[in-house]
Design an enzyme around this catalytic site. Structure first.
Site, short mmCIF file in Angstrom:
data_model
loop_
_atom_site.label_atom_id
_atom_site.label_comp_id
_atom_site.label_asym_id
_atom_site.label_seq_id
_atom_site.Cartn_x
_atom_site.Cartn_y
_atom_site.Cartn_z
N ASP A 46 50.98 -14.45 28.27
CA ASP A 46 50.04 -15.17 27.41
C ASP A 46 49.94 -14.58 26.02
O ASP A 46 50.28 -13.44 25.80
CB ASP A 46 48.65 -15.02 28.03
N LYS A 70 49.17 -20.04 24.04
CA LYS A 70 48.79 -21.16 23.18
C LYS A 70 48.40 -20.58 21.84
O LYS A 70 47.45 -19.82 21.73
CB LYS A 70 47.61 -21.92 23.78
N MET A 82 35.56 -16.66 23.73
CA MET A 82 36.06 -17.90 23.09
C MET A 82 34.99 -18.49 22.18
O MET A 82 33.84 -18.10 22.21
CB MET A 82 36.51 -18.93 24.12
#
Ligand code: SAH
Length: 520
Positions: A46, A68, A183
């Site tokens: 990741d 991502k 986040m």
């Protein structure tokens, strides 16, 4: 270690390991995580997993990026699940490497579910989560007996203004304690507004820690009322953890990580991947962010057979001279393949250039009879001459192919009979599995370290653009000369020509001490 995938039979079932990579600091990976990476056939990693961990993988391990990142093509969750299942079905040991802890946000649970649904064996290796380690590295304990008795982890992924938000902000507001948000730094404004609206006090201490536990760590503090606006004003971007609670105030006295001597410095290490860690770890311990960019790799010598024959006959020499730790390793690897008794070395005495070389000899339980004070080849010849005549003394010189000729020449000139044993050769490192070259180009660096002439030559041969303002540190005069000959300016030269000496000189340089001058 030979590739396990080759020895495992085709119909044997694979397995997926959901491995927590920890928050970023390599030292915060678990032993189990390291074992899994070392044994993996495939690694799917990741964005937030420190790519330097990939350096632990075997050379033939397939490495797949599944992170991502804004603006980049990336795999969707369904594709990642299918990839894990597919590779395991081929009989492979698959490591799914995820930032922090795999089961705290970040969709680890969904991946586990997909693996189980496909009837594939799996294992979870918990990791140190950024939710606790991030604050800790900013000097914020998530609990303190006097401040709070519970901690909440929540995701800021959802916009509280949205009707369907699953987060009960009213409950959070009432609950108090320490609240850690992962986040959603971008949504900090609406989240803090919501909390204020629900009656949380405006002066509640708050902190944001970005790229926590890495050399890029930055912390921003404020209150519930002003933290969002401060974040915008300073361009504070993800990834970051946010902490709300009175414990944030403890940072004032407990902040340790950001105060280390090399905090905020990005330093490039150019040694072989195998050797890099000794230097990297010392720099990291002082707070530097290290980019390991190996420029060379150690390979067996062109004529391994000839080397083995010289090793076999080593006992006929009066002296064996080692000029590097690599040479010592190559020598004893062959020696103990040929002999099962250390006494087969006979009466040969041993000389070693430099403390690291001497240490490797000692590691094999051999005594070092001669170790020159200065760590350069010329000093060895001088040291030998001090011992009296070396007329007709037989010397086996264990060294790299294409090393400098000074030592054999001087020893021969003094009457010694010198045989050279080429133990290994250094070749350019062609792989860049951790993406270090790209990172250097993108982020730049404050300093590059050269620990031998070949690191200089091979780094320059890569033809990478020189990052603006990147200074140069060299381990000693020979390396410095090579660098100067190639047009580089030496900003730092180690006083002691070994790794500890280099680290110490770098530390002083950045502390603005006596060595802050070009050592021309
Ligand atoms: N499983 C991870 C979290 C995954 S969600 C863990 O346990 O840490 C991704 C979020 O984690 C990021 O948006 C950020 O909020 C946080 N995060 C992960 N690594 C971080 C780091 N080194 N510094 C700051 N925040 C981090």
């Amino acid at each position: 270690m030979e590739s396990k995938s080759k020895s495992r039979s085709k119909d044997e079932k694979g397995k997926v390991y959901l491995v927590g990579a920890g928050p970023g600091d390599l030292g915060l990976a678990t032993l189990r995580a390291k074992e899994c990476i070392e044994a993996a056939d495939v690694i799917v990693y990741d964005h937030l997993a420190n790519p330097e961990m990939l350096g632990w993988a075997r050379a033939d391990t397939e490495i797949i990026y599944a992170g991502k990142e804004p603006g980049k093509q990336s795999l969707g969750q369904a594709e990642i699940n299918a990839l894990l299942v597919g590779k395991a079905r081929e009989g492979k040991e698959v490591v799914r490497l995820k930032g922090g802890d795999p089961f705290l946000f970040g969709r680890g649970a969904e991946e586990a579910q997909a693996i189980v649904d496909a009837g594939i064996e799996f294992e979870v290796v918990p990791g140190i989560t950024s939710a606790i380690a991030g604050p800790a590295y900013a000097g914020i304990p998530v609990t303190h007996r006097a401040e709070n008795s519970h901690v909440t982890f929540f995701t800021g992924h959802e916009d509280p203004a949205k009707e369907e938000s699953a987060i009960d902000y009213a409950a959070l507001a009432k609950l108090g304690g320490t609240q850690v948000m992962l986040m959603g730094v971008e949504r900090l404004g609406s989240i803090t507004r919501e909390m204020l609206k629900l009656g949380v006090r405006a002066d509640l201490p708050a902190a944001l820690v970005r790229w926590a536990t890495t050399g890029r760590q930055e912390t921003l503090t404020g209150t519930l009322e002003d933290i969002a606006q401060r974040a915008v004003a300073s361009g504070f971007e993800a990834p970051a953890v946010a902490v709300f609670g009175d414990v944030v105030a403890l940072r004032e006295s407990l902040n340790w990580y950001e105060k280390r001597p090399l905090s905020g410095k990005r330093i490039v290490v150019t040694r072989t991947r195998k050797q890099a860690s000794a230097l990297s770890n010392k720099l990291r311990a002082l707070g530097a962010q290290v980019i390991e960019l190996p420029t060379i790799r150690i390979e067996p010598p062109t004529d391994l057979r000839e080397f083995a024959e010289l090793v076999q006959d080593a006992h006929i020499y009066d002296w064996i001279v080692f000029t590097s730790a690599n040479g010592v390793e190559a020598f004893f690897e062959i020696f103990f393949k040929l002999y099962d008794d250390a006494r087969e070395l006979g009466c040969a005495r041993i000389a070693a250039i430099g403390p690291a070389t001497a240490q490797r000899v000692k590691d094999f339980h051999f005594h070092v009879d001669l170790q020159p004070d200065e760590f350069i080849a010329e000093a060895v010849a001088k040291e030998f001459r001090k011992q009296g005549s070396i007329e007709n003394v037989r010397i086996l010189l264990v060294r790299a192919e294409k090393a400098r000729d000074v030592l054999p020449r001087e020893l021969s000139a003094a009457g010694a009979i010198v045989d050279e044993a080429f133990a290994y050769r250094t070749v350019p490192e062609t792989r860049d599995i951790t993406g270090a070259r790209n990172q250097l180009a993108k982020e730049g660096a404050d300093l590059i370290t050269f620990t031998s002439s070949s690191t200089v030559e091979n780094f320059l041969a890569l033809g990478l653009p020189w990052p603006k303002g990147m200074q140069v540190a060299s381990i000693g005069p020979i390396t410095s000369k090579t660098a100067r000959d190639q047009g580089l300016k030496i900003d730092i030269e180690a006083r002691r020509h070994d790794i500890d000496g280099l680290v110490e000189t770098i530390r002083r340089f950045f502390a603005g001490n006596s060595t802050r001058r070009p050592m021309d």
